[in-house]
Design a protein around this motif. Structure first.
Motif, PDB file in Angstrom:
ATOM      1  N   ASN A 124      90.137  -2.393  62.671  1.00 45.06           N
ATOM      2  CA  ASN A 124      89.729  -1.349  62.679  1.00 45.06           C
ATOM      3  C   ASN A 124      90.231  -0.342  63.957  1.00 45.06           C
ATOM      4  OD1 ASN A 124      87.653   0.969  64.146  1.00 45.06           O
ATOM      5  ND2 ASN A 124      86.882   0.826  61.984  1.00 45.06           N
ATOM      6  N   ASN A 125      91.019   0.547  63.302  1.00 47.09           N
ATOM      7  CA  ASN A 125      91.984   1.257  64.786  1.00 47.09           C
ATOM      8  C   ASN A 125      91.043   1.753  65.727  1.00 47.09           C
ATOM      9  OD1 ASN A 125      94.165   0.878  63.370  1.00 47.09           O
ATOM     10  ND2 ASN A 125      93.932   2.973  61.998  1.00 47.09           N
ATOM     11  N   LYS A 126      89.857   2.362  65.596  1.00 48.72           N
ATOM     12  CA  LYS A 126      88.766   2.895  66.543  1.00 48.72           C
ATOM     13  C   LYS A 126      88.461   1.408  67.556  1.00 48.72           C
ATOM     14  CE  LYS A 126      88.329   7.002  65.545  1.00 48.72           C
ATOM     15  NZ  LYS A 126      88.839   8.191  66.422  1.00 48.72           N
ATOM     16  N   VAL A 127      88.342   0.173  67.006  1.00 47.55           N
ATOM     17  CA  VAL A 127      88.087  -0.957  67.952  1.00 47.55           C
ATOM     18  C   VAL A 127      89.148  -1.017  68.620  1.00 47.55           C
ATOM     19  CG1 VAL A 127      87.543  -3.299  67.864  1.00 47.55           C
ATOM     20  CG2 VAL A 127      86.266  -1.767  66.253  1.00 47.55           C
ATOM     21  N   ASP A 128      90.489  -1.204  68.231  1.00 44.69           N
ATOM     22  CA  ASP A 128      91.533  -1.382  68.832  1.00 44.69           C
ATOM     23  C   ASP A 128      91.872  -0.442  69.908  1.00 44.69           C
ATOM     24  OD1 ASP A 128      92.082  -3.482  67.146  1.00 44.69           O
ATOM     25  OD2 ASP A 128      93.534  -2.561  66.037  1.00 44.69           O
ATOM     26  N   GLU A 129      91.456   1.027  69.747  1.00 39.68           N
ATOM     27  CA  GLU A 129      91.496   1.791  70.653  1.00 39.68           C
ATOM     28  C   GLU A 129      90.826   1.590  72.066  1.00 39.68           C
ATOM     29  OE1 GLU A 129      90.993   5.927  69.333  1.00 39.68           O
ATOM     30  OE2 GLU A 129      92.441   5.613  67.593  1.00 39.68           O
ATOM     31  N   LEU A 130      89.334   1.230  71.653  1.00 46.07           N
ATOM     32  CA  LEU A 130      88.510   0.875  72.607  1.00 46.07           C
ATOM     33  C   LEU A 130      88.945  -0.356  73.550  1.00 46.07           C
ATOM     34  CD1 LEU A 130      85.347   1.913  70.656  1.00 46.07           C
ATOM     35  CD2 LEU A 130      86.205   3.206  72.478  1.00 46.07           C
ATOM     36  N   LEU A 131      89.384  -1.392  72.735  1.00 47.85           N
ATOM     37  CA  LEU A 131      89.835  -2.513  73.353  1.00 47.85           C
ATOM     38  C   LEU A 131      90.976  -2.218  74.576  1.00 47.85           C
ATOM     39  CD1 LEU A 131      89.643  -5.179  70.656  1.00 47.85           C
ATOM     40  CD2 LEU A 131      87.945  -4.942  72.552  1.00 47.85           C
ATOM     41  N   GLU A 132      91.607  -1.326  74.153  1.00 47.51           N
ATOM     42  CA  GLU A 132      92.863  -0.967  74.967  1.00 47.51           C
ATOM     43  C   GLU A 132      92.179  -0.189  76.483  1.00 47.51           C
ATOM     44  OE1 GLU A 132      95.807   1.514  72.960  1.00 47.51           O
ATOM     45  OE2 GLU A 132      96.216   0.054  71.456  1.00 47.51           O
ATOM     46  N   LYS A 133      91.339   0.136  76.198  1.00 39.36           N
ATOM     47  CA  LYS A 133      90.563   1.014  77.503  1.00 39.36           C
ATOM     48  C   LYS A 133      89.592   0.126  78.357  1.00 39.36           C
ATOM     49  CE  LYS A 133      91.610   5.357  76.438  1.00 39.36           C
ATOM     50  NZ  LYS A 133      92.364   6.242  77.463  1.00 39.36           N
ATOM     51  N   ILE A 134      89.288  -0.931  78.067  1.00 42.49           N
ATOM     52  CA  ILE A 134      88.360  -2.032  78.813  1.00 42.49           C
ATOM     53  C   ILE A 134      89.245  -3.479  78.797  1.00 42.49           C
ATOM     54  CG2 ILE A 134      86.434  -1.002  77.849  1.00 42.49           C
ATOM     55  CD1 ILE A 134      86.015  -3.441  76.183  1.00 42.49           C
ATOM     56  N   GLU A 135      88.884  -4.234  79.902  1.00 37.64           N
ATOM     57  CA  GLU A 135      89.320  -5.528  80.080  1.00 37.64           C
ATOM     58  C   GLU A 135      88.399  -6.295  79.155  1.00 37.64           C
ATOM     59  OE1 GLU A 135      89.731  -5.899  84.327  1.00 37.64           O
ATOM     60  OE2 GLU A 135      91.679  -4.912  84.253  1.00 37.64           O
ATOM     61  N   TRP A 136      88.513  -6.681  78.317  1.00 42.05           N
ATOM     62  CA  TRP A 136      87.505  -7.504  77.228  1.00 42.05           C
ATOM     63  C   TRP A 136      86.933  -8.687  78.092  1.00 42.05           C
ATOM     64  CZ3 TRP A 136      87.620 -12.306  75.701  1.00 42.05           C
ATOM     65  CH2 TRP A 136      88.842 -12.998  75.472  1.00 42.05           C
ATOM     66  N   HIS A 137      87.910  -9.614  78.436  1.00 40.96           N
ATOM     67  CA  HIS A 137      87.304 -10.459  79.308  1.00 40.96           C
ATOM     68  C   HIS A 137      86.524 -10.446  80.355  1.00 40.96           C
ATOM     69  CE1 HIS A 137      91.343  -9.198  80.923  1.00 40.96           C
ATOM     70  NE2 HIS A 137      90.823  -9.875  82.231  1.00 40.96           N
ATOM     71  N   ASN A 138      86.516  -9.260  80.619  1.00 37.97           N
ATOM     72  CA  ASN A 138      85.440  -8.980  81.881  1.00 37.97           C
ATOM     73  C   ASN A 138      84.403  -8.050  81.501  1.00 37.97           C
ATOM     74  OD1 ASN A 138      86.935 -10.299  84.059  1.00 37.97           O
ATOM     75  ND2 ASN A 138      88.418  -8.544  84.249  1.00 37.97           N
ATOM     76  N   SER A 139      84.243  -7.912  80.219  1.00 35.51           N
ATOM     77  CA  SER A 139      83.133  -7.181  79.562  1.00 35.51           C
ATOM     78  C   SER A 139      81.834  -8.137  79.646  1.00 35.51           C
ATOM     79  CB  SER A 139      83.394  -6.554  78.133  1.00 35.51           C
ATOM     80  OG  SER A 139      83.663  -7.684  77.179  1.00 35.51           O
ATOM     81  N   PRO A 140      80.557  -7.129  79.187  1.00 32.48           N
ATOM     82  CA  PRO A 140      79.419  -8.094  79.106  1.00 32.48           C
ATOM     83  C   PRO A 140      79.234  -9.160  78.108  1.00 32.48           C
ATOM     84  CG  PRO A 140      79.166  -5.593  79.609  1.00 32.48           C
ATOM     85  CD  PRO A 140      80.285  -5.864  79.135  1.00 32.48           C
ATOM     86  N   LYS A 141      78.546 -10.074  78.300  1.00 32.93           N
ATOM     87  CA  LYS A 141      78.259 -11.148  77.369  1.00 32.93           C
ATOM     88  C   LYS A 141      78.201 -10.556  75.844  1.00 32.93           C
ATOM     89  CE  LYS A 141      75.508 -14.858  76.084  1.00 32.93           C
ATOM     90  NZ  LYS A 141      74.322 -15.790  76.426  1.00 32.93           N
ATOM     91  N   GLU A 142      76.917  -9.434  75.578  1.00 42.69           N
ATOM     92  CA  GLU A 142      76.796  -9.116  74.067  1.00 42.69           C
ATOM     93  C   GLU A 142      78.263  -8.483  73.689  1.00 42.69           C
ATOM     94  OE1 GLU A 142      75.124  -4.805  75.785  1.00 42.69           O
ATOM     95  OE2 GLU A 142      73.794  -6.312  74.865  1.00 42.69           O
ATOM     96  N   SER A 143      79.060  -8.004  74.524  1.00 40.76           N
ATOM     97  CA  SER A 143      80.022  -7.363  73.823  1.00 40.76           C
ATOM     98  C   SER A 143      81.092  -8.333  73.267  1.00 40.76           C
ATOM     99  CB  SER A 143      81.000  -6.316  74.921  1.00 40.76           C
ATOM    100  OG  SER A 143      80.029  -5.335  75.453  1.00 40.76           O
ATOM    101  N   LYS A 144      81.291  -9.568  73.977  1.00 44.82           N
ATOM    102  CA  LYS A 144      82.162 -10.467  73.629  1.00 44.82           C
ATOM    103  C   LYS A 144      81.479 -11.272  72.533  1.00 44.82           C
ATOM    104  CE  LYS A 144      82.688 -12.007  78.059  1.00 44.82           C
ATOM    105  NZ  LYS A 144      83.103 -12.564  79.406  1.00 44.82           N
ATOM    106  N   VAL A 145      80.316 -11.410  72.489  1.00 46.84           N
ATOM    107  CA  VAL A 145      79.723 -12.218  71.502  1.00 46.84           C
ATOM    108  C   VAL A 145      79.974 -11.445  70.106  1.00 46.84           C
ATOM    109  CG1 VAL A 145      77.744 -12.959  70.216  1.00 46.84           C
ATOM    110  CG2 VAL A 145      78.005 -13.458  72.399  1.00 46.84           C
ATOM    111  N   SER A 146      79.826 -10.097  70.086  1.00 47.15           N
ATOM    112  CA  SER A 146      80.040  -9.169  68.851  1.00 47.15           C
ATOM    113  C   SER A 146      81.441  -9.454  68.453  1.00 47.15           C
ATOM    114  CB  SER A 146      79.546  -7.667  69.315  1.00 47.15           C
ATOM    115  OG  SER A 146      78.275  -7.656  69.454  1.00 47.15           O
TER     116      SER A 146
END
Length: 218
Positions: A124-146
């Protein structure tokens, strides 16, 4: 039925126009007017204000705008508006507030995608755009599980594995994540090797990952 469809089309048209106006204002770095348009759009489509969306967790926000029913259109709109607000904060140099809303937007987007009955066949392009904005490896656990679940759904097994091991590294005692990981590798072991290769996780790495997780259980 037709009235409902017409209403939805009208709502989408109005929302698209508002987002387009916001895009123009942000391009001009007009943060003051951008905020005014965002506030009006947020209130009109979700009946929420910025103080509420910043204070509440994403799952509570979902409940507030749709109650006990799934309303994908409203959820996607709110996810987009969260991103738009984050963009405004980013323009103003308020990076922490921006990151908070980018993460909420991502969580909501992933929630909607995984609640839909239609299979996810591509990123999903929107997901990719948001992932570019955050450092996913430092995101909250619930985000990483999803995110782990999302990557499996789009058959990007290599990235799913990356998220899984990041989860285990940051919380090695998490039995629930360990069980999810074991089930993940067992599902993959039943798939066609060509599909696994395409998903960047060959069969030999699947068995290697499964053996690694068994070590975590000891």
């Amino acid at each position: 039925m037709f009235e409902e469809k017409d209403y939805l089309m009208k709502m989408v048209k109005e929302f698209t126009a508002a987002i387009s106006k916001l895009a123009g204002l942000k391009a001009e770095k007009n943060t003051e007017e951008s905020q005014e348009v965002l506030n009006d759009t947020l209130k009109y489509f979700t009946d929420l204000d910025i103080k509420v969306i910043e204070a509440l967790p994403y799952d509570i926000l979902i409940h507030k705008i749709s109650g006990n029913t799934i309303n994908s259109e409203k959820h996607l709109m709110l996810s987009e508006l969260l991103k738009q607000q984050a963009d405004i904060y980013e323009l103003k140099g308020e990076t922490l507030r921006a990151k908070n809303l980018y993460i909420k937007s991502l969580n909501m987007m992933l929630n909607v995608l995984m609640e839909q009955n239609d299979p996810i066949s591509e990123p999903n392009n929107k997901v990719d755009e948001l992932l570019e904005k955050i450092e996913w490896h430092n995101s909250p656990k619930e985000s990483k599980v999803s995110l782990f679940q999302y990557y499996e759904l789009i058959q990007n097994y290599g990235k799913a594995e990356d998220v899984l091991f990041n989860l285990l590294k940051t919380d090695e005692q998490n039995d629930a994540v360990l069980r999810q990981g074991m089930a993940f590798y067992k599902r993959l072991s039943q798939k066609d090797p060509a599909e696994l290769q395409k998903g960047n996780l060959p069969m030999d790495e699947v068995f290697e990952g499964l053996e690694t997780l068994k070590q975590y259980k000891k």
